[in-house]
Design an enzyme around this catalytic site. Structure first.
Site, short mmCIF file in Angstrom:
data_model
loop_
_atom_site.label_atom_id
_atom_site.label_comp_id
_atom_site.label_asym_id
_atom_site.label_seq_id
_atom_site.Cartn_x
_atom_site.Cartn_y
_atom_site.Cartn_z
CG HIS A 11 -0.31 0.17 2.54
ND1 HIS A 11 0.06 -0.91 3.32
CD2 HIS A 11 0.03 1.28 3.25
CE1 HIS A 11 0.60 -0.47 4.45
NE2 HIS A 11 0.59 0.85 4.43
NE ARG A 58 1.20 11.89 8.14
CZ ARG A 58 2.32 11.43 7.61
NH1 ARG A 58 2.64 11.74 6.36
NH2 ARG A 58 3.14 10.67 8.31
CD GLU A 69 -1.81 3.47 6.18
OE1 GLU A 69 -1.56 4.23 7.14
OE2 GLU A 69 -1.05 2.55 5.83
CG ASN A 104 -2.59 12.44 12.07
OD1 ASN A 104 -2.23 11.48 12.74
ND2 ASN A 104 -2.01 12.79 10.94
CG HIS A 162 1.34 11.13 -9.79
ND1 HIS A 162 2.53 11.61 -10.28
CD2 HIS A 162 1.10 9.98 -10.47
CE1 HIS A 162 2.98 10.81 -11.23
NE2 HIS A 162 2.14 9.79 -11.36
CD GLU A 196 0.18 9.39 -14.68
OE1 GLU A 196 0.55 9.35 -15.86
OE2 GLU A 196 0.93 9.07 -13.72
#
Length: 178
Positions: free
Chosen positions: A26, A30, A93, A97, A120, A166
């Site tokens: 993966h 964030r 993923e 936070n 990207h 992309e």
């Protein structure tokens, strides 16, 4: 002999035996607000959430998403599904936070502003024109449309946090870089 690798300075001519079985599982981004990002990745890009993991002591959550098909046999049991998720390829993923969604001034660096770093992620689609039409219907922001710039048949869109994605149709790229 089957294709193994292009040769360039620094490329190992062989795959070290110690790395056999390694899988790129993966990539992580964030996100400021998981509800906004989950809507984008599940509704606009058709991904499914395989697993959410909360880490209350450290105040963050992880969402693991993938493109799945009807034939994928995804375990129902959470523990088994967690282990299964970490054995797959092409997982995204999203890390949240806690509290960032409540700060109107909060923004993650997208990697494409100065200083540049991360660039990207990429989705390959079966029909670029249809994908662009879908993105237009959903008011997705573009960095570059397929007909713009020197690199034709390649689009770049932005997710809610400004990360670049992309968009390519593989059958249109056989002359790319030539």
């Amino acid at each position: 002999m089957a294709f193994n690798t292009e040769n360039h300075p620094g490329v190992s001519p062989t795959v070290p035996k110690a790395t056999h079985g390694f899988v790129l599982n993966h990539s992580m981004l964030r996100v400021k607000d998981p509800a906004v990002s989950l809507d984008f990745y599940t509704r606009v890009l058709g991904m499914r959430v395989l697993r959410k993991l909360d880490f209350a002591e450290m105040k963050f959550s992880l969402y693991f998403l993938a493109r799945v098909t009807e034939t994928d046999e995804i375990p129902e049991d959470e523990g088994t599904r967690t282990a299964w998720t970490f054995s797959q390829t092409g997982i995204l993923e999203l890390t949240h936070n806690w509290g960032t969604e409540n700060d109107p001034d909060f923004k993650y660096h997208d990697g494409n502003q100065q200083p540049q770093g991360f660039g990207h992620i990429c989705f390959s689609v079966p029909d670029l024109a249809a994908a662009v039409h879908w993105f237009d219907e959903n008011q997705v922001s573009y960095v570059k449309r397929p007909e713009q710039g020197k690199m034709k048949n390649v689009a770049f869109i932005k997710d809610p946090d400004g990360y670049w994605i992309e968009i390519v149709q593989s059958s249109l790229l056989n002359k790319l870089g030539t």
